[in-house]
Design a protein around this motif. Sequence first.
Motif, PDB file in Angstrom:
ATOM      1  N   LYS A 161       0.789  -1.264  -0.067  1.00  3.96           N
ATOM      2  CA  LYS A 161      -0.020  -0.066   0.014  1.00  3.96           C
ATOM      3  C   LYS A 161       0.854   1.389  -0.044  1.00  3.96           C
ATOM      4  O   LYS A 161       0.489   2.211  -0.737  1.00  3.96           O
ATOM      5  CB  LYS A 161      -0.849  -0.120   1.215  1.00  3.96           C
ATOM      6  CG  LYS A 161      -1.923  -1.211   1.163  1.00  3.96           C
ATOM      7  CD  LYS A 161      -2.808  -1.256   2.447  1.00  3.96           C
ATOM      8  CE  LYS A 161      -3.897  -2.177   2.569  1.00  3.96           C
ATOM      9  NZ  LYS A 161      -4.401  -2.385   3.924  1.00  3.96           N
ATOM     10  N   ASP A 162       1.848   1.392   0.770  1.00  3.46           N
ATOM     11  CA  ASP A 162       2.685   2.645   0.883  1.00  3.46           C
ATOM     12  C   ASP A 162       3.548   2.636  -0.398  1.00  3.46           C
ATOM     13  O   ASP A 162       3.828   3.745  -0.906  1.00  3.46           O
ATOM     14  CB  ASP A 162       3.861   2.294   1.962  1.00  3.46           C
ATOM     15  CG  ASP A 162       3.280   2.417   3.458  1.00  3.46           C
ATOM     16  OD1 ASP A 162       2.068   2.972   3.334  1.00  3.46           O
ATOM     17  OD2 ASP A 162       3.781   2.307   4.338  1.00  3.46           O
ATOM     18  N   VAL A 167       4.068   5.625  -5.721  1.00  2.00           N
ATOM     19  CA  VAL A 167       3.953   5.685  -7.315  1.00  2.00           C
ATOM     20  C   VAL A 167       2.698   6.804  -7.453  1.00  2.00           C
ATOM     21  O   VAL A 167       3.231   7.647  -8.413  1.00  2.00           O
ATOM     22  CB  VAL A 167       3.538   4.369  -7.754  1.00  2.00           C
ATOM     23  CG1 VAL A 167       3.013   4.470  -9.079  1.00  2.00           C
ATOM     24  CG2 VAL A 167       4.546   3.304  -7.351  1.00  2.00           C
ATOM     25  N   ALA A 168       1.566   6.698  -6.839  1.00  2.00           N
ATOM     26  CA  ALA A 168       0.669   7.539  -7.252  1.00  2.00           C
ATOM     27  C   ALA A 168       0.934   9.128  -6.833  1.00  2.00           C
ATOM     28  O   ALA A 168       0.744  10.047  -7.612  1.00  2.00           O
ATOM     29  CB  ALA A 168      -0.653   7.265  -6.402  1.00  2.00           C
ATOM     30  N   ALA A 169       1.801   9.326  -5.806  1.00  2.00           N
ATOM     31  CA  ALA A 169       2.260  10.462  -5.469  1.00  2.00           C
ATOM     32  C   ALA A 169       3.435  11.012  -6.225  1.00  2.00           C
ATOM     33  O   ALA A 169       3.931  12.508  -6.077  1.00  2.00           O
ATOM     34  CB  ALA A 169       2.622  10.852  -3.918  1.00  2.00           C
ATOM     35  N   GLY A 170       4.048  10.323  -7.245  1.00  2.00           N
ATOM     36  CA  GLY A 170       5.165  10.738  -7.941  1.00  2.00           C
ATOM     37  C   GLY A 170       6.381  10.743  -7.089  1.00  2.00           C
ATOM     38  O   GLY A 170       7.452  11.285  -7.757  1.00  2.00           O
ATOM     39  N   ALA A 175       9.531   4.987  -4.287  1.00  2.00           N
ATOM     40  CA  ALA A 175       8.877   3.795  -4.611  1.00  2.00           C
ATOM     41  C   ALA A 175      10.024   3.024  -5.440  1.00  2.00           C
ATOM     42  O   ALA A 175       9.951   1.745  -5.158  1.00  2.00           O
ATOM     43  CB  ALA A 175       7.980   4.512  -5.918  1.00  2.00           C
ATOM     44  N   THR A 176      11.048   3.538  -6.171  1.00  2.00           N
ATOM     45  CA  THR A 176      12.060   2.687  -6.351  1.00  2.00           C
ATOM     46  C   THR A 176      12.952   1.945  -5.294  1.00  2.00           C
ATOM     47  O   THR A 176      12.880   0.681  -5.698  1.00  2.00           O
ATOM     48  CB  THR A 176      13.029   3.492  -7.534  1.00  2.00           C
ATOM     49  OG1 THR A 176      12.567   4.000  -8.530  1.00  2.00           O
ATOM     50  CG2 THR A 176      14.063   2.508  -8.084  1.00  2.00           C
ATOM     51  N   SER A 272       7.744   6.705 -15.399  1.00  2.00           N
ATOM     52  CA  SER A 272       6.063   6.546 -15.768  1.00  2.00           C
ATOM     53  C   SER A 272       5.552   5.006 -15.137  1.00  2.00           C
ATOM     54  O   SER A 272       6.549   4.344 -14.790  1.00  2.00           O
ATOM     55  CB  SER A 272       5.921   6.534 -17.408  1.00  2.00           C
ATOM     56  OG  SER A 272       6.629   5.446 -17.789  1.00  2.00           O
ATOM     57  N   VAL A 273       4.276   4.976 -15.091  1.00  2.00           N
ATOM     58  CA  VAL A 273       3.814   3.902 -14.472  1.00  2.00           C
ATOM     59  C   VAL A 273       3.573   2.736 -15.532  1.00  2.00           C
ATOM     60  O   VAL A 273       2.863   3.136 -16.566  1.00  2.00           O
ATOM     61  CB  VAL A 273       2.425   4.166 -13.846  1.00  2.00           C
ATOM     62  CG1 VAL A 273       1.664   3.185 -13.317  1.00  2.00           C
ATOM     63  CG2 VAL A 273       2.740   5.356 -12.601  1.00  2.00           C
ATOM     64  N   ALA A 274       3.760   1.697 -15.156  1.00  2.00           N
ATOM     65  CA  ALA A 274       3.744   0.293 -16.024  1.00  2.00           C
ATOM     66  C   ALA A 274       2.641  -0.667 -15.236  1.00  2.00           C
ATOM     67  O   ALA A 274       3.008  -0.704 -14.026  1.00  2.00           O
ATOM     68  CB  ALA A 274       4.924  -0.280 -16.515  1.00  2.00           C
ATOM     69  N   ILE A 275       1.582  -0.971 -16.033  1.00  2.00           N
ATOM     70  CA  ILE A 275       0.614  -1.949 -15.308  1.00  2.00           C
ATOM     71  C   ILE A 275       1.293  -3.421 -15.709  1.00  2.00           C
ATOM     72  O   ILE A 275       1.460  -3.745 -16.918  1.00  2.00           O
ATOM     73  CB  ILE A 275      -0.802  -1.725 -15.819  1.00  2.00           C
ATOM     74  CG1 ILE A 275      -0.987  -0.322 -15.900  1.00  2.00           C
ATOM     75  CG2 ILE A 275      -1.582  -2.868 -15.261  1.00  2.00           C
ATOM     76  CD1 ILE A 275      -0.884   0.017 -14.407  1.00  2.00           C
TER      77      ILE A 275
END
Length: 289
Positions: A161-162, A167-170, A175-176, A272-275
Amino acid sequence: GARIRGFEVSGYLRNGYRRNRNVTIRNIERVEVVKGPVGQLFGQTTPGGMINYITKRPEFRSGTDVKLGVGTDSLFSIDLDYQDQAALFGAKKNNVAWRVLYGFEDQDLYRDYEFQTDQYLAAQFAVRPRDGLNVMVEHEYMDRKSNLAQGLPRTSSQWQKDWQAAVAAGRTADATRWFSSAGNWANDIQARTGKRPAETDGISQNTYPAGKLRTYSLGGPDMRFNNRSNSSSLEADWRLSARLSVRYGANRYDVYYYENVNGVDFLNADGSVAINANLFSRNNDQVST
């Protein structure tokens, strides 16, 4: 894996060609076993021996076999074996035969949230241009998907979740760093709050959702595994006399293995975000003659 004389067999041979993974019993006619160091003559270096399995072939007859299976843990399977023959090129007797084998199996495993789905397809075409000469071409495809617990306990759901929030907050750096290790996440949270969170959810059953959900994985956040392989072969066998024959074969084997995480967003190199990004993949091409 199999053991011979107490030693584990490091690999198998399929019609004389090496096969490292994706072995199925659906297309096995018989199994040949060589015990002891003599297996080195066939490329097997382990002292136990070697195992070579021979696949089913067109039998120059017409027929169809269908098998259905059901069992515990929601097991369902179906196997289809179809073959036929014909006389071509002006032959007076049947000199061409073909065979198609298909198999499908789906089952929930004995542990909750685990499953495995297998699909198999083999197409074979055999020709007898003259007495004593047999030529066969074959293509085999296998696809195995599973959701297996790759070690317990499960990675912390709070970490997931964190990380998704970062990721959502940039917050690319967080995130990495957190994606590379749950330990990094725990260290950062401890430095910011003074309290170190658990890196895993533990193995307590009450941390898992109710029901046998295929969308949940004990091995990590919605982990998936997939093995796909393709194998093409050509064989020619020319019997010159009762004691002498010449045999030639060529085989190409390609296996693709990957681990996938569904329902989770990952960062590309540019932020960028990858799904549904692939965490691990491997291709293995093998050509033998």
